[in-house]
Design a protein around this motif. Sequence first.
Motif, PDB file in Angstrom:
ATOM      1  N   MET A   1      -6.341   0.927   9.003  1.00  0.00           N
ATOM      2  CA  MET A   1      -6.543   1.542   7.714  1.00  0.00           C
ATOM      3  C   MET A   1      -5.456   2.586   7.489  1.00  0.00           C
ATOM      4  SD  MET A   1      -9.835   3.675   6.357  1.00  0.00           S
ATOM      5  CE  MET A   1      -9.557   5.280   7.049  1.00  0.00           C
ATOM      6  N   THR A   2      -4.791   2.522   6.353  1.00  0.00           N
ATOM      7  CA  THR A   2      -3.776   3.497   5.993  1.00  0.00           C
ATOM      8  C   THR A   2      -4.448   4.693   5.344  1.00  0.00           C
ATOM      9  OG1 THR A   2      -2.185   1.726   5.582  1.00  0.00           O
ATOM     10  CG2 THR A   2      -1.671   3.860   4.670  1.00  0.00           C
ATOM     11  N   LYS A   3      -4.139   5.875   5.818  1.00  0.00           N
ATOM     12  CA  LYS A   3      -4.717   7.082   5.244  1.00  0.00           C
ATOM     13  C   LYS A   3      -4.068   7.379   3.905  1.00  0.00           C
ATOM     14  CE  LYS A   3      -5.825   9.420   9.536  1.00  0.00           C
ATOM     15  NZ  LYS A   3      -5.589  10.603  10.341  1.00  0.00           N
ATOM     16  N   ILE A   4      -4.890   7.723   2.921  1.00  0.00           N
ATOM     17  CA  ILE A   4      -4.410   8.153   1.616  1.00  0.00           C
ATOM     18  C   ILE A   4      -4.896   9.579   1.416  1.00  0.00           C
ATOM     19  CG2 ILE A   4      -4.475   7.780  -0.864  1.00  0.00           C
ATOM     20  CD1 ILE A   4      -5.052   4.828  -0.319  1.00  0.00           C
ATOM     21  N   ILE A   5      -3.956  10.487   1.164  1.00  0.00           N
ATOM     22  CA  ILE A   5      -4.293  11.895   0.989  1.00  0.00           C
ATOM     23  C   ILE A   5      -3.740  12.368  -0.349  1.00  0.00           C
ATOM     24  CG2 ILE A   5      -4.043  14.224   1.901  1.00  0.00           C
ATOM     25  CD1 ILE A   5      -3.548  12.967   4.656  1.00  0.00           C
ATOM     26  N   GLY A   6      -4.616  12.909  -1.185  1.00  0.00           N
ATOM     27  CA  GLY A   6      -4.186  13.465  -2.459  1.00  0.00           C
ATOM     28  C   GLY A   6      -3.462  14.782  -2.253  1.00  0.00           C
ATOM     29  N   ASN A   7      -2.414  15.021  -3.047  1.00  0.00           N
ATOM     30  CA  ASN A   7      -1.603  16.223  -2.883  1.00  0.00           C
ATOM     31  C   ASN A   7      -2.028  17.386  -3.773  1.00  0.00           C
ATOM     32  OD1 ASN A   7       0.067  15.221  -0.840  1.00  0.00           O
ATOM     33  ND2 ASN A   7       1.299  14.115  -2.326  1.00  0.00           N
ATOM     34  N   HIS A   8      -2.972  17.174  -4.672  1.00  0.00           N
ATOM     35  CA  HIS A   8      -3.469  18.251  -5.554  1.00  0.00           C
ATOM     36  C   HIS A   8      -2.312  18.953  -6.262  1.00  0.00           C
ATOM     37  CE1 HIS A   8      -7.231  17.704  -3.374  1.00  0.00           C
ATOM     38  NE2 HIS A   8      -6.551  17.878  -2.250  1.00  0.00           N
TER      39      HIS A   8
END
Length: 70
Positions: A1-8
Amino acid sequence: MTKIIGNHDGKGGRNDTYDIGNRKNVRRPDAVREVKRGMHPDAHVVKINGREYVRDNPDTSKKDNVNRKK
């Protein structure tokens, strides 16, 4: 699973870009397109106020949420 992180990094803390795996600052429309194409099966797209955003699929863990703290 590829991590997806929002940058805000958008107005009001919205996610204009996401970090996806080792790729930094992927534009929101590109991330949305990838999710719609099925490239990130653990994520989905939501529409808020006419804009589409990437969200993790619901589960019991908070550590893998898109909007977790970096």
